[in-house]
Design a protein around this motif. Structure first.
Motif, PDB file in Angstrom:
ATOM      1  N   ALA A   1       0.900  -1.231   0.075  1.00 46.52           N
ATOM      2  CA  ALA A   1       0.135   0.051  -0.090  1.00 46.52           C
ATOM      3  C   ALA A   1       0.847   1.013  -0.080  1.00 46.52           C
ATOM      4  O   ALA A   1       1.783   1.054   0.795  1.00 46.52           O
ATOM      5  N   LYS A   2       0.699   1.866  -0.854  1.00 51.71           N
ATOM      6  CA  LYS A   2       1.317   3.323  -0.981  1.00 51.71           C
ATOM      7  C   LYS A   2       0.749   4.800  -1.038  1.00 51.71           C
ATOM      8  O   LYS A   2       1.199   5.799  -0.801  1.00 51.71           O
ATOM      9  N   ALA A   3      -0.694   4.488  -1.286  1.00 53.54           N
ATOM     10  CA  ALA A   3      -1.240   5.742  -1.551  1.00 53.54           C
ATOM     11  C   ALA A   3      -2.586   5.401  -1.262  1.00 53.54           C
ATOM     12  O   ALA A   3      -3.333   4.288  -1.447  1.00 53.54           O
ATOM     13  N   VAL A   4      -3.342   6.601  -0.811  1.00 54.13           N
ATOM     14  CA  VAL A   4      -5.164   6.575  -0.673  1.00 54.13           C
ATOM     15  C   VAL A   4      -5.559   7.526  -1.685  1.00 54.13           C
ATOM     16  O   VAL A   4      -5.206   8.734  -1.606  1.00 54.13           O
ATOM     17  N   LEU A   5      -6.514   7.104  -2.453  1.00 57.07           N
ATOM     18  CA  LEU A   5      -7.322   8.007  -3.172  1.00 57.07           C
ATOM     19  C   LEU A   5      -8.706   8.075  -2.813  1.00 57.07           C
ATOM     20  O   LEU A   5      -9.250   7.098  -2.706  1.00 57.07           O
ATOM     21  N   GLN A   6      -9.085   9.626  -2.640  1.00 59.49           N
ATOM     22  CA  GLN A   6     -10.580   9.689  -2.294  1.00 59.49           C
ATOM     23  C   GLN A   6     -11.153  10.781  -2.803  1.00 59.49           C
ATOM     24  O   GLN A   6     -10.695  11.615  -3.654  1.00 59.49           O
ATOM     25  N   ASP A   7     -12.574  10.778  -2.965  1.00 60.75           N
ATOM     26  CA  ASP A   7     -13.367  11.949  -3.587  1.00 60.75           C
ATOM     27  C   ASP A   7     -13.083  13.222  -2.853  1.00 60.75           C
ATOM     28  O   ASP A   7     -12.879  13.347  -1.607  1.00 60.75           O
TER      29      ASP A   7
END
Length: 90
Positions: free
Chosen positions: A39-45
């Motif tokens: 896990a390297k990043a979180v993408l959210q609205d």
């Protein structure tokens, strides 16, 4: 959407960016992006992001208030009443 469905490799994001953005808008749940299985990043609205930022700001304000109380930097309700009465003659 289950957590396992929200974990995607970066290659999936590159190939399906429009779909990922649509799902973010529909579900309001973030995607976890992996690189080489980690896990390297979180993408959210944006709406969820803004809500989170507002919540963090509120928590910071509460923490600052608690710190001021610990340091004795506060005025009791009784002292506020006395000051009000003195100023307004009530």
């Amino acid at each position: 959407m289950k957590l396992s469905e929200r974990i995607k490799p970066i290659s999936y994001l590159k190939a399906n960016a429009a779909e990922v953005i649509q799902k973010l808008s529909e579900h309001g749940q973030p995607f976890i992006i992996t690189v080489n299985g980690e896990a390297k990043a979180v993408l959210q609205d944006i709406d969820s992001y803004e809500e989170m930022q507002e919540a963090i700001a509120m928590l910071k304000i509460v923490a600052m208030g608690q710190e001021e109380i610990r340091e004795g930097k506060f005025v009791t309700l009784e002292e506020v009443r006395k000051r009000f009465q003195k100023k307004h003659g009530a």
